[in-house]
Enzyme design. Structure first.
Site, short mmCIF file in Angstrom:
data_model
loop_
_atom_site.label_atom_id
_atom_site.label_comp_id
_atom_site.label_asym_id
_atom_site.label_seq_id
_atom_site.Cartn_x
_atom_site.Cartn_y
_atom_site.Cartn_z
N GLY A 1 0.81 -1.20 0.00
CA GLY A 1 0.00 0.00 0.00
C GLY A 1 0.85 1.26 0.00
CB SER A 2 0.21 4.54 1.59
OG SER A 2 -0.92 4.88 0.84
CG MET A 3 3.97 0.74 4.12
SD MET A 3 4.40 -0.90 4.72
CE MET A 3 5.96 -0.56 5.53
#
Length: 587
Positions: free
Chosen positions: A314-316
């Site tokens: 995801g947004s990592m």
């Protein structure tokens, strides 16, 4: 102003709101431009009427119009707000304490207006706060075993069972207005593991307020239940909102040995309850001191998760995008105050291209909006390149004047990825591979399209009522510079080591990358990194989450610890890193 007006000290857990009376005296609005605007804003908001709210925003706060439907839902959940105290009053800025009408929740409201005859609102923010001491008032003798308390304890018991038949029976008899929400309640129960009662806050015949703690984490919440005044005292509303951990329930720091022993037991227990499925790694000074993998990477074939399992993150991925941009800044090829139009010369909306800078995009202060919603859903598999996203969203206007507020923007990081491509001459994916993954030794990370077979990539499982199903139908064609792709806990440790050892950036630019910027306020956001301090100990990193995936990386520069968790389910990883972070040695 934030995207949801009220920033909680954790996620908004559950609101099943109904009417509840406001209590306590209200304060007087200052006769200043800011005071008059706050008065008018609250009057319009408190009506809960869409036309009234629209008219106010059109005349006084047009930048907020695109959030009107969201604000209406927020009004329904809170019941509106009463002004309780003025903390700091200046002609163009007012800081005050307000209280929700539907609960005991207090918030600090900050409103700013322009220095012009119309005094339009330029910024408005609500931050949830604990009840100020001057508003902690005696309730008189508590109503022992009151109707509200009896219903609360009955509600909590049946909620904690997590049994759909029992919950339906209880709601039908005691809380009929919530029957239609039963699937959401069951998902909420599955995600939290239920709640343990910690403390009664206040009790009257018709309302009971308590502190509860999630069984699946350290998260505290304030639970408020209101009942009808007459027999059979059916439930009118139940609200459960995340709050900061009360000081009286402070968690003691552990030694490293104690932490490792307790962590293994906790993760085994959580995995057994289907509250965690994934991998966890704790390291100090670059070397692992704890590793573990739990649950199944593929439930159909019973393939277990391993340390080498590749999880969607995801947004990592925003950390890699921001690092790439800062490498180009360090090399003198980009300046932080450059407008995006300098690089994306053919960007459709020229107002956006000329006003939004690299700094704005890195800090989510550019007003560039999100990518998710009906348009994304209808084009999910056709969005194959970063330029495809720009074709779809590039003509839309700014949601606010750049630099005026913080609003998490996935689209802003799409634009940053496109800028990496224009400046470097490589595709975003090749640049990150060559300049971040390879120097850091991250051999198990990448972002292949979803139709490409990737060895050891876990299947993500998302909640579906009381069971789970694969998240396949929610996945984009490919991860982007805003989020996506896959990695392992070991590769994320390699990334943390490369970053802190200045393999990727020199010391100056590493510090600039990871230090929170003042204009992001309570978000504590740096450049693609979250920068926070818990119990006096600072950490930076980034989390990621979507249906069927959850992850978090936290780097503690003062103590040398690195904490990583990746999960192939909706929740779990961030709870694990929070649990660890609260207990890590402080020195």
């Amino acid at each position: 102003m934030t995207s949801s007006w009220l920033l909680k000290a954790g996620a908004l857990l559950l609101v099943l709101a109904g009417p509840a009376p406001a209590t306590g005296q209200v304060a007087q609005f200052p006769s200043t431009p800011a005071g008059q605007q706050l008065s008018q804003l609250l009057v319009a908001f408190n009506t809960g009427d869409k036309d009234t709210m629209r008219k106010y925003l059109e005349a006084n706060f047009p930048e907020r119009l695109n959030k009107l439907d969201e604000d209406l839902r927020f009004r329904q959940a809170t019941g509106g707000f009463d002004l309780r105290k003025v903390e700091d009053s200046k002609p163009l800025r007012l800081i005050s304490i307000v209280k929700e009408k539907n609960s005991d929740q207090f918030a600090r409201a900050t409103l700013e207006v322009e220095d012009a005859p119309a005094h339009h609102v330029t910024d408005f923010n609500l931050q949830a706060i604990p009840t100020p001491p001057e508003f902690v008032v005696a309730q008189g003798p508590e109503v022992a075993d009151s109707p509200a308390e009896r219903q609360f304890r009955a509600w909590l018991a049946v909620f904690n069972q997590g049994d759909s038949a029992a919950l339906l029976k209880f709601f039908s008899e005691n809380y009929p207005s919530a029957v239609e929400r039963i699937d959401g309640v069951l998902n909420f129960r599955a995600g939290t593991g239920g709640f343990d009662f910690r403390k009664a806050v206040s009790a009257t015949a018709t309302q009971f307020t308590a502190l509860v703690q999630e069984r699946g984490s350290d998260q505290f919440a304030r639970a408020v239940l209101t009942v009808e005044p007459n027999e059979p005292h059916r439930i009118l509303s139940v609200g459960v909102r995340a709050i900061p951990r009360p000081p009286e329930f402070a968690i003691p720091r552990l030694t490293e040995a104690q932490l490792i022993q307790q962590l293994g037991s906790k993760l085994n227990e959580d995995a057994g309850k289907d509250l965690f499925s994934g991998a966890v790694l704790v390291a100090r000074h670059g070397k692992p001191v704890f590793t573990g993998a739990y649950g199944m990477a593929n439930r159909e074939t019973a393939e277990p998760n391993k340390l080498t399992t590749r999880f969607r993150m995801g947004s990592m991925n925003k950390m890699f995008t921001a690092t790439a941009i800062m490498q180009l800044v360090q090399a003198g090829r980009i300046k932080l105050d450059d407008p995006l139009g300098k690089f994306l010369t053919d960007y459709p909306n020229k107002d956006v291209a000329s006003k939004v800078t690299i700094h704005h995009l890195l800090t989510h202060t550019g007003g560039t909006g999100d990518i998710f919603g009906p348009e994304f859903d209808s084009h999910r598999l056709q969005l194959r390149t970063l330029n495809d996203y720009i074709k779809l969203y590039g003509s839309r206007a700014l949601s606010f004047e750049p630099g005026k507020q913080w609003d998490y923007s996935n689209y802003g990081f799409i634009l940053l990825g496109a800028i990496v491509e224009r400046v470097s001459g490589q595709s975003y994916y090749d640049y990150v591979r060559d300049h971040i993954f390879m120097p850091a030794g991250m051999t198990s990370s990448g972002s292949e399209p979803e139709d490409v077979a990737v060895l050891d990539r876990a299947i993500g499982y998302m909640r579906d009522g009381s069971s789970s199903k694969p998240n396949t139908e929610t996945l984009p064609y490919r991860g982007t510079s805003a989020g996506g792709g896959y990695t392992t806990v070991e590769d994320l440790l390699r990334f943390a080591n490369a970053l802190t050892q200045h393999t990727l950036l020199n010391e100056h630019y590493t510090e600039l990358l990871t230090t929170a910027k003042p204009e992001t306020g309570d978000a504590h956001y740096a450049y693609g990194f979250q920068d926070e301090t818990i119990g006096g100990v600072r950490s930076f990193g980034h989390s990621g989450g979507a249906p069927g995936m959850n992850g978090d990386l936290r780097i503690f520069p003062q103590t040398g610890y690195v904490v990583v968790a990746l999960a192939n389910m909706d929740l779990g990883a961030q709870r694990a890193t929070s649990w660890i972070s609260e207990r890590l040695p402080a020195q």
